[in-house]
Design an enzyme around this catalytic site. Structure first.
Site, PDB file in Angstrom:
ATOM      1  N   ALA A  33       0.844  -1.201   0.000  1.00 37.06           N
ATOM      2  CA  ALA A  33       0.000   0.000   0.000  1.00 37.06           C
ATOM      3  C   ALA A  33       0.871   1.240   0.000  1.00 37.06           C
ATOM      4  O   ALA A  33       1.923   1.273   0.636  1.00 37.06           O
ATOM      5  CB  ALA A  33      -0.912   0.019   1.222  1.00 37.06           C
ATOM      6  N   ASP A  34       0.426   2.251  -0.721  1.00 38.91           N
ATOM      7  CA  ASP A  34       1.072   3.561  -0.652  1.00 38.91           C
ATOM      8  C   ASP A  34       0.373   4.456   0.356  1.00 38.91           C
ATOM      9  O   ASP A  34       0.992   5.345   0.932  1.00 38.91           O
ATOM     10  CB  ASP A  34       1.075   4.212  -2.032  1.00 38.91           C
ATOM     11  CG  ASP A  34       2.244   3.742  -2.873  1.00 38.91           C
ATOM     12  OD1 ASP A  34       3.182   4.525  -3.049  1.00 38.91           O
ATOM     13  OD2 ASP A  34       2.225   2.585  -3.328  1.00 38.91           O
ATOM     14  N   ARG A  35      -0.920   4.216   0.562  1.00 38.09           N
ATOM     15  CA  ARG A  35      -1.659   4.970   1.573  1.00 38.09           C
ATOM     16  C   ARG A  35      -2.906   4.190   1.953  1.00 38.09           C
ATOM     17  O   ARG A  35      -3.635   3.712   1.085  1.00 38.09           O
ATOM     18  CB  ARG A  35      -2.047   6.352   1.054  1.00 38.09           C
ATOM     19  CG  ARG A  35      -2.696   7.269   2.097  1.00 38.09           C
ATOM     20  CD  ARG A  35      -3.069   8.617   1.500  1.00 38.09           C
ATOM     21  NE  ARG A  35      -1.904   9.361   1.056  1.00 38.09           N
ATOM     22  CZ  ARG A  35      -1.436  10.454   1.656  1.00 38.09           C
ATOM     23  NH1 ARG A  35      -2.023  10.928   2.725  1.00 38.09           N
ATOM     24  NH2 ARG A  35      -0.381  11.090   1.162  1.00 38.09           N
TER      25      ARG A  35
ATOM     26  N   ALA B 276      -4.903   2.913  -1.276  1.00 38.04           N
ATOM     27  CA  ALA B 276      -4.298   3.305  -2.551  1.00 38.04           C
ATOM     28  C   ALA B 276      -3.045   2.476  -2.762  1.00 38.04           C
ATOM     29  O   ALA B 276      -2.173   2.418  -1.893  1.00 38.04           O
ATOM     30  CB  ALA B 276      -3.951   4.793  -2.543  1.00 38.04           C
TER      31      ALA B 276
END
Length: 387
Positions: A256-258, A266
């Site tokens: 995950a990036d966020r 995201a």
């Protein structure tokens, strides 16, 4: 399993990273001496992965500060050095605004040096040294967190994703979430490594991950390096794989990036589609990420700004001419693969709704939904701060 790949080499004042644009053809390290070097390496995706870019950014600034100290070029004033560090951190964050780890690291480092600058007797040097120590501690903690994420995820899969008759797991992963994306070991790929260390990995599948091919270039490189049983597939083959009774995929694990407060995640473009397919086929879908990736200030996926990448990443592809290389030298060529004049939409990420996620694997455990069907990630931080 062979020795685990090391992609970041650091000793105080010296930082080098594997140039991921050269992989898997050439394993070449490039020197990062300044925040400007790091900014370009991040923007050009020579280093990528949310945890890795935060660490490289912090260590690049630490290296520059160390150089200024060694050559006696650092300002003596604590306030001046604090402002210098803050300006450099803001600049570094602009290289990849979607990655919450980078902004989170910058915020924490700013707080550390602000507190130190306000202490009696603080000087420019002591503020710089406080930053250097904090940046180095970030790298150490990230590696420890990754090992815990791997262990927690592997144990959850063995307990919750395997049929009673099975003792080994077949796992699909997307993009690259291993040593090349972190300080080492990895998040989602760390789960696969942990399964292998427990002799509980039957097979790993990795997607090609178009358009930048992080799966075929990077994850496949790591799996081969570690000698893990693995197969590469294109993104469009996932549905067929999950429907294949012989493959028996037990879980999909992504990074995950966020992660928003409600669990919306995201991650690399294509993740959302994998989650939809997992739900249809009854396959567990897990997100592996450290607590630093969870952003309680972002209420849902609707609040996440999605970065768009250049059209050339879709219309062109880069690689060596087959057979045209020696042992250590590879000449990379760029070729067109799309009709000239076609419009291109190239979002770097998509958002997977929390309703499609079975669990979020962190260094403190695997977070599942409550009885109301919702993730309550804020409780995780309350529990973690109290412990």
């Amino acid at each position: 399993m062979a020795s685990i790949l090391q992609a970041i080499r650091y000793s105080r004042g010296k930082l080098a990273i594997i140039d991921q644009l050269q992989l898997p053809y050439v394993e070449k390290f490039i020197t990062i001496q300044t925040p400007e070097d790091a900014w370009h390496a991040i923007k050009e995706m020579r280093v990528r992965g949310a945890p890795a870019i935060a660490i490289v950014a912090a260590l690049a600034l630490a290296s520059e500060l160390n150089t200024l100290i060694v050559h006696d070029k650092l300002s003596s004033g604590a306030e001046e050095v604090k402002l210098f560090i803050r300006e450099k951190l803001d600049y570094l964050v602009s290289s990849r605004p979607t990655a919450v780890n980078l902004s989170d690291a910058a915020r924490k480092l700013e707080s550390t040096i602000s507190d130190h600058a306000d202490t009696p007797g603080a000087t420019g040097r002591t503020v710089a040294e406080a930053f250097i120590r904090a940046a180095e501690d970030m790298m150490t903690k990230d590696l420890d967190d990754n090992m815990r994420i791997g262990k927690n995820g592997a144990e959850w899969i063995i307990k919750h994703a395997l049929a009673a008759r099975k003792s080994t797991a077949t796992v699909l992963t997307h993009c690259n979430t291993g040593s090349l994306a972190t300080s080492g070991y990895g998040t989602a790929l760390g789960v696969i490594r942990a399964l292998a260390s427990k002799k509980a990995l039957e097979h790993a599948y990795c997607t090609e991950t178009r358009p930048y091919n992080q799966g075929s270039r990077l994850t496949a490189f790591e799996l081969v390096h570690d000698r893990l049983p693995a197969t590469l597939i294109t993104d469009s083959m996932v549905a067929a794989l999950l429907a294949n009774t012989k493959a028996e995929v037990d879980a999909i694990v992504v990074g995950a990036d966020r992660v928003a407060a409600n669990g919306d995640t995201a991650n690399k473009i294509g993740t959302y589609g994998l989650a939809v397919l997992a739900k249809y086929h009854g396959v567990k879908f897990l997100v592996a990420a450290p607590l630093t990736t969870i952003d309680l200030g972002t209420k849902s996926g609707e609040d996440i700004v999605i970065e768009e990448r250049p059209a050339a990443e879709v219309t062109k592809i880069r690689g060596p001419v087959d057979g045209d290389h020696s042992a250590d030298i590879v000449k990379l060529e760029t070729v067109h693969i799309a009709a000239k004049g076609i419009n291109v939409w190239n979002p770097a990420f998509d958002v997977t709704p929390s309703t499609l996620i079975d669990g979020i694997i962190t260094e403190v455990g695997v977070i599942e939904k409550g009885t109301d069907g919702q993730f309550h990630l804020e409780r995780l931080f309350i529990d973690n701060s109290a412990s």
